[in-house]
Design a protein around this motif. Structure first.
Motif, PDB file in Angstrom:
ATOM      1  N   UNK A 106     -12.069   6.653   0.196  1.00  0.00           N
ATOM      2  CA  UNK A 106     -11.424   5.374   0.508  1.00  0.00           C
ATOM      3  C   UNK A 106     -12.259   4.549   1.480  1.00  0.00           C
ATOM      4  N   UNK A 107     -12.941   5.208   2.400  1.00  0.00           N
ATOM      5  CA  UNK A 107     -13.616   4.472   3.465  1.00  0.00           C
ATOM      6  C   UNK A 107     -15.047   4.086   3.118  1.00  0.00           C
ATOM      7  N   UNK A 262      -8.575  17.301   8.867  1.00  0.00           N
ATOM      8  CA  UNK A 262      -8.537  16.140   7.970  1.00  0.00           C
ATOM      9  C   UNK A 262      -7.558  15.086   8.503  1.00  0.00           C
ATOM     10  N   UNK A 263      -6.373  15.548   8.879  1.00  0.00           N
ATOM     11  CA  UNK A 263      -5.349  14.620   9.374  1.00  0.00           C
ATOM     12  C   UNK A 263      -5.820  13.932  10.652  1.00  0.00           C
ATOM     13  N   UNK A 264      -6.455  14.701  11.529  1.00  0.00           N
ATOM     14  CA  UNK A 264      -6.888  14.138  12.811  1.00  0.00           C
ATOM     15  C   UNK A 264      -8.025  13.131  12.585  1.00  0.00           C
ATOM     16  N   UNK A 265      -8.910  13.413  11.638  1.00  0.00           N
ATOM     17  CA  UNK A 265      -9.973  12.446  11.325  1.00  0.00           C
ATOM     18  C   UNK A 265      -9.375  11.166  10.751  1.00  0.00           C
ATOM     19  N   UNK A 266      -8.369  11.334   9.889  1.00  0.00           N
ATOM     20  CA  UNK A 266      -7.742  10.155   9.289  1.00  0.00           C
ATOM     21  C   UNK A 266      -7.081   9.277  10.343  1.00  0.00           C
ATOM     22  N   UNK A 267      -6.390   9.904  11.292  1.00  0.00           N
ATOM     23  CA  UNK A 267      -5.601   9.132  12.246  1.00  0.00           C
ATOM     24  C   UNK A 267      -6.347   8.757  13.531  1.00  0.00           C
ATOM     25  N   UNK A 268      -7.346   9.557  13.907  1.00  0.00           N
ATOM     26  CA  UNK A 268      -7.976   9.286  15.203  1.00  0.00           C
ATOM     27  C   UNK A 268      -9.484   9.524  15.093  1.00  0.00           C
ATOM     28  N   UNK A 269      -9.977  10.544  15.767  1.00  0.00           N
ATOM     29  CA  UNK A 269     -11.398  10.865  15.719  1.00  0.00           C
ATOM     30  C   UNK A 269     -11.537  12.286  15.192  1.00  0.00           C
TER      31      UNK A 269
ATOM     32  N   UNK B  57      -5.225  -1.174   1.554  1.00  0.00           N
ATOM     33  CA  UNK B  57      -6.062  -0.335   0.691  1.00  0.00           C
ATOM     34  C   UNK B  57      -7.424  -0.066   1.323  1.00  0.00           C
ATOM     35  N   UNK B  58      -7.764  -0.778   2.368  1.00  0.00           N
ATOM     36  CA  UNK B  58      -9.049  -0.567   3.034  1.00  0.00           C
ATOM     37  C   UNK B  58      -9.504  -1.866   3.662  1.00  0.00           C
ATOM     38  N   UNK B  59      -9.745  -1.820   4.975  1.00  0.00           N
ATOM     39  CA  UNK B  59     -10.161  -3.015   5.689  1.00  0.00           C
ATOM     40  C   UNK B  59     -11.399  -2.711   6.517  1.00  0.00           C
ATOM     41  N   UNK B  60     -11.969  -3.735   7.130  1.00  0.00           N
ATOM     42  CA  UNK B  60     -13.116  -3.517   8.004  1.00  0.00           C
ATOM     43  C   UNK B  60     -12.630  -2.692   9.200  1.00  0.00           C
ATOM     44  N   UNK B  61     -13.354  -1.600   9.534  1.00  0.00           N
ATOM     45  CA  UNK B  61     -12.895  -0.774  10.652  1.00  0.00           C
ATOM     46  C   UNK B  61     -12.640  -1.607  11.907  1.00  0.00           C
ATOM     47  N   UNK B 145     -11.873   1.097   6.369  1.00  0.00           N
ATOM     48  CA  UNK B 145     -10.967   2.046   7.008  1.00  0.00           C
ATOM     49  C   UNK B 145      -9.568   1.777   6.480  1.00  0.00           C
ATOM     50  N   UNK B 146      -8.730   2.815   6.494  1.00  0.00           N
ATOM     51  CA  UNK B 146      -7.338   2.607   6.090  1.00  0.00           C
ATOM     52  C   UNK B 146      -6.399   2.748   7.276  1.00  0.00           C
ATOM     53  N   UNK B 147      -6.969   2.918   8.476  1.00  0.00           N
ATOM     54  CA  UNK B 147      -6.147   3.172   9.663  1.00  0.00           C
ATOM     55  C   UNK B 147      -6.093   1.925  10.533  1.00  0.00           C
TER      56      UNK B 147
END
Lengths: 405, 307
Positions: A106-107, A262-269, B57-61, B145-147
């Motif tokens: 996704x990223x 995985x969850x921690x990378x997704x949400x934080x660092x 769906x995905x943006x600039x971090x 990023x999606x966050x």
């Protein structure tokens, strides 16, 4: 050699009512939950602060319950050819690697475009990782654990862990002093190698999975059979004991750590435990004029960088507080809060080992968690190089400790 | 060796200064500029996309999301977000009067430019568009990023409201009747301008009259961008494109379109890149073409039949 007997444990003592231990565990649990709520509503911390504390708590509980300790598992393999612990480590690497790749999809849709994924621990591949890994591995053997395990063992009442963590502060300060040398000679011109950039996601995954599979196979074939765990009685007490008292099977811990990473990378660092400890060492070192204020390149590299924090508690500090508290809850409830007496030699070795741990993790910008685990998850060559040197360091250290003892 | 150290440290310090957001900040910033500052607390990156759900769906971090149809308008009335709600929005986004606000969005920054106009209208000085927006960022295959980032809430207060950036119906009618020294610039398609169609096929918001405001000239918004990258054309090219239709900065101009958002894109080019004086008429053709008793020019003579 280690604080806690290896799995499978000797039949645990019959459950005893220990009001003091249970009360402390309950207070800690209430404190964690309350602090989570408080941080969530606090302007300076918010969701991120609450997440850091609670994900740290989950990590600490997982480490304690499944004895997810790099050193103990490696030492079990080197000294007794016990496979289950090392296989748990490999499972954590494999699961996290898959999880990271899902997020990468996704990223970073185009891994060949020349951009590294945000925040992932992908470091320059230079000989500093060999020095750092060897020092860290040796430090693990001398002090009895890596840094993350020393943190969780604080919660088990380990006597060596506070000494090792104190030594690590000294090691960090030494590392900061040596930083300009290592940066100039080893890091500045070294390539940052992210496998998907040249291999694509499929190629990188297949490559890493093959290496992990070969390692697992070799270990599996050469291992000595371990006694089977007695089946869990199908009663409420049996289940409660299996969850709260008995050690979890290593692989459960490994898979869970991979999923949490995985969850921690997704949400934080990415997962890491040394950034805050290094920051404290930097503060102390700067205060006494032992460390230069300007450390070239430190902020430009990716890893557990000890950087300035905006608030009193950095996210990494909250993570470690959560880790130690939850590990203490796990240890207290399971009756594994067992301070052990050590002779002066072991205490001195713990201190020296701590210095090596701090030095190694500063030069490598992370430890078994931040550089090895989060690096291999990130499909970075730096994680592998540090890991290989660290295993060599543990091997040498284990032989050394056998001689000493 | 010592010289090497000194150079390295100097370079590092310099890089540190540049990182703090002051260098190269203009009406347009590049993708590189943004990529280097995704964690810079003095910069707030804001996505305003036309299509809802694109951000998720995905943006600039490091970018926060602003919805043009809820955050930047004053529902249920047809108006831009009021001062109080704008202050609440800016506070929620962690913006201070010193923050470098950078907006970007999907197709060619249409609504990002509209957001930039609202920030300027409420007196925020440091506003820029990411040139090329999502289109260029994606074309360069940069990471997403999606966050959503965690931002620290601020207490934002609007001190000046630049009402002169905005035109209302009476201003436009005066200009149409030649009672005010204002040029008029219609940025819709030539077919809409000439009255061949009332609105592009498929759109919901209609006027009951075709044509344009008398005295208006037509430069479709798309003339201002490079179709391959979504970036604005160079200052010289923009000058020539508008001068061809008599818009050369010698007198202030009112810009409009159909619903008043895309015209913000041209408004941005005229005022922020070329430095001309211009007002954005957010009522646009859906107000003017529905107003009773105002003069209209309709070269194609298309009549609305309710079909």
């Amino acid at each position: 050699m280690t604080d806690i007997p290896a799995t499978p444990p000797a039949p645990s003592p019959p459950p005893r009512w220990r009001p003091l231990r249970w009360s402390i565990a309950l207070c800690l649990l209430a404190g964690l939950v309350g602090a989570g709520f408080y941080l969530h509503g606090h302007d300076d911390y918010g969701r991120a602060g609450s997440w850091a504390l609670l994900s740290g708590a989950v990590f600490g509980y997982l480490l304690q319950r499944s004895r997810f300790c790099f050193f103990c598992n490696l030492a079990d393999w080197f000294t007794e050819r016990k496979a289950s612990g090392v296989l748990a480590l490999l499972a954590a690497l494999a699961v996290g690697m898959l999880g990271y790749t899902v997020i990468y999809g996704a990223w970073v849709p185009y891994p060949d475009a020349g951009f590294l994924p945000p925040r992932a621990h992908i470091a320059p591949v230079g000989w500093h990782l060999v020095v750092g890994g060897l020092a860290f591995g040796l430090g693990m053997a001398l002090s009895g654990s890596c840094l993350s395990a020393h943190f969780y063992r604080l919660g088990e009442g380990s006597v060596r862990s506070p000494l090792a963590l104190l030594g690590a502060i000294g090691g960090f300060i030494l590392g900061f002093r040596a930083w300009p040398f290592f940066y100039m000679q080893a890091m500045a011109d070294s390539p940052v190698i992210w496998l998907p950039e040249s291999w694509g996601y499929t190629g990188a995954l297949l490559l890493q999975a093959s290496v992990l599979a070969v390692l697992a196979l070799v270990i599996w074939l050469r291992a000595k059979p371990e006694p089977a765990r007695p089946p869990t009685p199908r009663t409420l007490t049996g289940i409660l004991r299996a969850v709260f008292v008995e050690r979890w099977p290593g692989v459960v811990g490994g898979v869970s750590v991979g999923a949490l990473a995985t969850a921690v990378y997704l949400r934080a660092t990415p997962l890491g435990v040394t950034a805050e400890w290094g920051r404290l060492a930097r503060l102390a070192g700067s205060r006494f004029g032992w460390i230069s204020d300007t450390l070239p390149g430190l902020d430009s590299l990716r890893g557990c960088n000890p950087v300035e924090a905006a608030n009193i508690f950095s996210p990494n500090a909250l993570f470690v507080i959560g880790l130690v508290s939850a590990a203490a809850i796990g240890g207290l409830v399971a009756g594994q809060f067992q301070p052990r007496k050590y002779g002066p030699l072991h205490l001195i070795l713990a201190l020296i080992g701590g210095v090596l741990l701090g030095f190694g993790s500063l030069i490598s910008l992370g430890c078994t968690i931040g550089t090895l685990l989060s690096g291999v998850h990130a499909l970075a060559v730096s994680g592998w190089l540090f890991g290989a040197a660290m295993v060599a360091g543990v091997y040498v250290g284990v032989q050394l400790m056998i001689r000493i003892e | 060796m010592k010289i090497r150290y000194a150079g390295l440290i100097a370079g590092w310090v310099l890089a540190g200064l540049v990182q703090h957001g002051v260098a190269d900040f203009g009406p347009l910033v590049t993708t590189e500029w943004v990529a280097e500052r995704t964690d810079d607390p003095s910069v707030r990156l804001i996505e305003v996309s036309v299509e809802p759900g694109v951000y998720e769906t995905g943006h600039i971090p490091g970018a926060v999301n602003v919805s043009w149809h809820t955050d930047l308008v004053d529902n249920p009335a047809r108006d831009i977000v009021n001062r109080e709600n704008f202050e609440a929005l800016a506070s929620r986004l962690g913006i201070t009067p010193d923050t470098y606000v950078v907006l970007y969005g999907d197709p060619n920054n249409w609504f990002a430019a509209w957001g930039a106009w609202i920030f300027k209208l409420y007196g925020h000085e440091r506003v820029a568009l990411l040139d090329g927006g999502r289109k260029k960022w994606n074309a360069e295959r940069r990471p997403l990023s999606t966050v959503p980032p965690t931002v620290r809430r601020t207490q934002y207060t609007v001190t000046t409201v630049n009402e002169d950036l905005r035109a209302f119906l009476p201003d436009v009618v005066k200009a149409a009747k030649g009672e005010a020294n204002y040029g008029l610039l219609d940025i819709r398609s030539p077919d809409e301008f000439r009255g061949r169609i009332i609105a592009p096929p498929g759109v919901q918001e209609l006027a009951v009259r075709a044509g344009h405001v008398p005295g208006a000239v037509n430069v479709p918004w798309v003339e201002a961008v490079n179709p391959d990258t979504g970036e604005f054309r160079s200052k010289e090219e923009l000058q020539a494109i508008y001068a061809e239709q008599g818009v050369d900065g010698s007198k202030p101009v009112i810009v409009y379109c159909r619903i008043g958002e895309r015209s913000a894109h041209t408004w941005y080019a005229l005022t922020q890149i070329l430095g001309y004086e211009a007002k954005q008429y957010d009522g646009s053709w859906t107000e003017y073409g529905n107003a009773v008793g105002v003069p209209i020019e309709n070269p194609s003579q298309t009549i609305w039949t309710g079909q």
